[in-house]
Design a protein around this motif. Structure first.
Motif, PDB file in Angstrom:
ATOM      1  N   LEU A  48       0.834  -1.208   0.000  1.00 58.60           N
ATOM      2  CA  LEU A  48       0.000   0.000   0.000  1.00 58.60           C
ATOM      3  C   LEU A  48       0.868   1.258   0.000  1.00 58.60           C
ATOM      4  O   LEU A  48       0.529   2.256  -0.656  1.00 58.60           O
ATOM      5  CB  LEU A  48      -0.913   0.007   1.228  1.00 58.60           C
ATOM      6  N   TYR A  49       1.990   1.200   0.723  1.00 58.67           N
ATOM      7  CA  TYR A  49       2.908   2.338   0.767  1.00 58.67           C
ATOM      8  C   TYR A  49       3.416   2.669  -0.633  1.00 58.67           C
ATOM      9  O   TYR A  49       3.510   3.841  -1.017  1.00 58.67           O
ATOM     10  CB  TYR A  49       4.075   2.003   1.697  1.00 58.67           C
ATOM     11  N   ARG A  50       3.722   1.628  -1.411  1.00 57.34           N
ATOM     12  CA  ARG A  50       4.195   1.859  -2.776  1.00 57.34           C
ATOM     13  C   ARG A  50       3.060   2.243  -3.715  1.00 57.34           C
ATOM     14  O   ARG A  50       3.204   3.115  -4.568  1.00 57.34           O
ATOM     15  CB  ARG A  50       4.921   0.608  -3.290  1.00 57.34           C
ATOM     16  N   ASP A  51       1.908   1.593  -3.559  1.00 60.28           N
ATOM     17  CA  ASP A  51       0.783   1.874  -4.449  1.00 60.28           C
ATOM     18  C   ASP A  51       0.259   3.298  -4.286  1.00 60.28           C
ATOM     19  O   ASP A  51      -0.102   3.952  -5.270  1.00 60.28           O
ATOM     20  CB  ASP A  51      -0.361   0.891  -4.182  1.00 60.28           C
ATOM     21  N   VAL A  52       0.218   3.792  -3.057  1.00 61.17           N
ATOM     22  CA  VAL A  52      -0.393   5.100  -2.832  1.00 61.17           C
ATOM     23  C   VAL A  52       0.424   6.220  -3.464  1.00 61.17           C
ATOM     24  O   VAL A  52      -0.112   7.289  -3.779  1.00 61.17           O
ATOM     25  CB  VAL A  52      -0.589   5.345  -1.313  1.00 61.17           C
ATOM     26  N   LEU A  53       1.710   5.972  -3.695  1.00 57.98           N
ATOM     27  CA  LEU A  53       2.568   7.000  -4.288  1.00 57.98           C
ATOM     28  C   LEU A  53       2.148   7.357  -5.707  1.00 57.98           C
ATOM     29  O   LEU A  53       2.416   8.462  -6.183  1.00 57.98           O
ATOM     30  CB  LEU A  53       4.030   6.537  -4.286  1.00 57.98           C
ATOM     31  N   ALA A  54       1.479   6.446  -6.397  1.00 58.75           N
ATOM     32  CA  ALA A  54       1.077   6.710  -7.781  1.00 58.75           C
ATOM     33  C   ALA A  54       0.093   7.864  -7.869  1.00 58.75           C
ATOM     34  O   ALA A  54      -0.004   8.532  -8.911  1.00 58.75           O
ATOM     35  CB  ALA A  54       0.466   5.453  -8.404  1.00 58.75           C
ATOM     36  N   GLY A  55      -0.639   8.113  -6.786  1.00 58.76           N
ATOM     37  CA  GLY A  55      -1.664   9.138  -6.823  1.00 58.76           C
ATOM     38  C   GLY A  55      -1.152  10.514  -7.187  1.00 58.76           C
ATOM     39  O   GLY A  55      -1.866  11.311  -7.822  1.00 58.76           O
ATOM     40  N   GLN A  56       0.076  10.830  -6.804  1.00 55.36           N
ATOM     41  CA  GLN A  56       0.595  12.171  -7.042  1.00 55.36           C
ATOM     42  C   GLN A  56       0.933  12.420  -8.514  1.00 55.36           C
ATOM     43  O   GLN A  56       1.124  13.572  -8.923  1.00 55.36           O
ATOM     44  CB  GLN A  56       1.842  12.398  -6.183  1.00 55.36           C
ATOM     45  N   PHE A  57       0.965  11.356  -9.321  1.00 57.74           N
ATOM     46  CA  PHE A  57       1.313  11.517 -10.731  1.00 57.74           C
ATOM     47  C   PHE A  57       0.099  11.637 -11.648  1.00 57.74           C
ATOM     48  O   PHE A  57       0.237  11.942 -12.826  1.00 57.74           O
ATOM     49  CB  PHE A  57       2.194  10.348 -11.198  1.00 57.74           C
ATOM     50  N   HIS A  58      -1.110  11.365 -11.115  1.00 55.80           N
ATOM     51  CA  HIS A  58      -2.311  11.512 -11.931  1.00 55.80           C
ATOM     52  C   HIS A  58      -2.717  12.990 -11.999  1.00 55.80           C
ATOM     53  O   HIS A  58      -2.601  13.708 -11.012  1.00 55.80           O
ATOM     54  CB  HIS A  58      -3.489  10.742 -11.324  1.00 55.80           C
ATOM     55  N   PRO A  59      -3.250  13.414 -13.136  1.00 51.71           N
ATOM     56  CA  PRO A  59      -3.869  14.750 -13.143  1.00 51.71           C
ATOM     57  C   PRO A  59      -5.084  14.767 -12.205  1.00 51.71           C
ATOM     58  O   PRO A  59      -5.761  13.733 -12.096  1.00 51.71           O
ATOM     59  CB  PRO A  59      -4.330  14.911 -14.590  1.00 51.71           C
ATOM     60  N   SER A  60      -5.359  15.836 -11.515  1.00 48.89           N
ATOM     61  CA  SER A  60      -4.572  17.049 -11.474  1.00 48.89           C
ATOM     62  C   SER A  60      -3.435  16.889 -10.459  1.00 48.89           C
ATOM     63  O   SER A  60      -3.665  16.473  -9.326  1.00 48.89           O
ATOM     64  CB  SER A  60      -5.442  18.226 -11.041  1.00 48.89           C
TER      65      SER A  60
END
Length: 387
Positions: free
Chosen positions: A356-368
């Protein structure tokens, strides 16, 4: 009072258990969750946003957002991948609800189990929906050929139809942004390059469009570049941001639940008491819960406004960007705290909290992204920057 929506009707506990069991395997092996897709298709999940008249479940966007939170709590990468299909079905629903049949073919296809993918993102294109480095070349019969490179194309191994955009610079009324749907062909090449820190099961590979053809019947819009109030643009932005916020809110809830379990199961060697009685641990979990509790109501409220065709005017984009930003920021902070409550064992790669720690990081790369979200909100409250 409205009846409580039964998420277990579409995502029963036994299905979620299977998805949760497979999630670490796909993360470890960097593979697409084909079995998850098969199970979700069999459950009618691909058609949850499709009106019943088209053979779907006829759910609202608010209900789909609630389901995506539940799905993400079991298998974040599966939820994020399916999100991109739901974006297009959600956009089709937004248009259909407003009396526009432009994407009714998407509704029919989704009801039949077809998979739609989102081919909009491009490296370095911070204009996102309002510009494109992909060339859209007219074919002379109302169709277009698309040449360019799309990134983060989730569902890459399995999609049936790819929604894309490109820039027409050659027509007499150019420039025009062209939105269309492509079927698989030899002119579309997916690189096998998805080897990432997290969200590995999405298999969001880079996609090369080499003159890929969309006939006139699959071209859904020709728009002037730049911001504008077209219902298609609104629909994409609204559904995309709301469903993204839902996925990361689901991750936050799962991290909070795991932290609670860890606090109750761990005992202090010093005092012999449960960590659930430790004032510092209680404060951490309370802080996590305070952040989490604000998210589902925000998602539900904005989703209901889209469903109810509420007119927020020029504030829509700042409200939607703000929702996604808050959900992602809060989810990341909650997962951070959960790993501390979980202790050193959560640092091991095989643990769910580590994933989850690794997966949640992807959120910052999605628009916006944080910059565009803050720009949109500042513009809504302060107006444009003085020249």
């Amino acid at each position: 009072m409205a009846p409580v929506f039964d998420t277990a009707r579409f995502l029963p506990d036994d299905l979620l258990a299977r998805l949760r069991e497979r999630a670490p395997v796909h993360d470890r092996e960097n593979t697409f969750p084909n079995d998850d897709l098969d199970d979700l298709r069999a459950a009618g999940y691909l058609g949850i946003l499709v009106p019943t008249a088209f053979g779907g479940a006829g759910l609202t966007l608010a209900q789909a957002a609630e389901l995506q939170q539940r799905l993400a709590g079991a298998a974040p990468a599966t939820a994020l991948a399916i999100n991109m299909h739901l974006v297009w079905t959600g956009v089709a629903k937004v248009l259909h609800d407003r009396g526009l049949d432009d994407l009714d073919s998407v509704l029919r296809g989704a009801a039949a189990g077809e998979v739609f993918a989102f081919g909009i993102s491009e490296a370095g294109n911070d204009l996102v929906l309002f510009g494109s480095d992909t060339a859209a070349t007219p074919d002379g019969d109302g169709g277009y050929r698309f040449t360019g490179t799309k990134i983060f194309t989730s569902l890459s191994p399995v999609w049936d139809h790819l929604g894309v955009h490109g820039l027409d610079t050659t027509s007499p009324d150019a420039p025009k942004m062209v939105f269309a749907f492509l079927d698989r062909s030899d002119d579309i090449v997916a690189r096998d390059d998805w080897d990432t820190l997290g969200m590995r099961g999405t298999q969001s590979r880079t996609t090369e469009l080499r003159g890929a053809h969309a006939p006139a019947t699959r071209v859904v819009r020709r728009l002037d570049p730049g911001p504008q109030p077209d219902p298609l643009v609104f629909g994409i932005f609204a559904v995309f941001e709301i469903l993204l916020a839902s996925v990361y809110t689901g991750i936050a809830r799962r991290a909070l639940d795991l932290a609670v379990d860890a606090a109750k199961s761990r005992r202090s060697k010093k005092t012999g008491a449960s960590y659930a009685a430790d004032p510092d641990i209680r404060w951490r979990i309370a802080d996590m819960a305070l952040a989490y509790d604000a998210l589902p109501p925000q998602i539900a409220a904005l989703s209901a406004d889209v469903d109810g065709q509420v007119d927020h005017g020029g504030r829509w984009f700042s409200l939607l960007a703000g929702l996604k930003h808050r959900a992602v920021t809060a989810a990341k902070a909650i997962v951070d705290e959960a790993t501390l409550v979980g202790g050193g064992s959560s640092y091991f790669a095989h643990t769910e909290l580590s994933r989850l720690y690794r997966d949640v990081l992807a959120g910052q790369f999605h628009p916006s992204d944080p910059e565009s979200a803050h720009s949109a909100v500042a513009g809504a409250w302060l107006g444009p920057v003085d020249a």
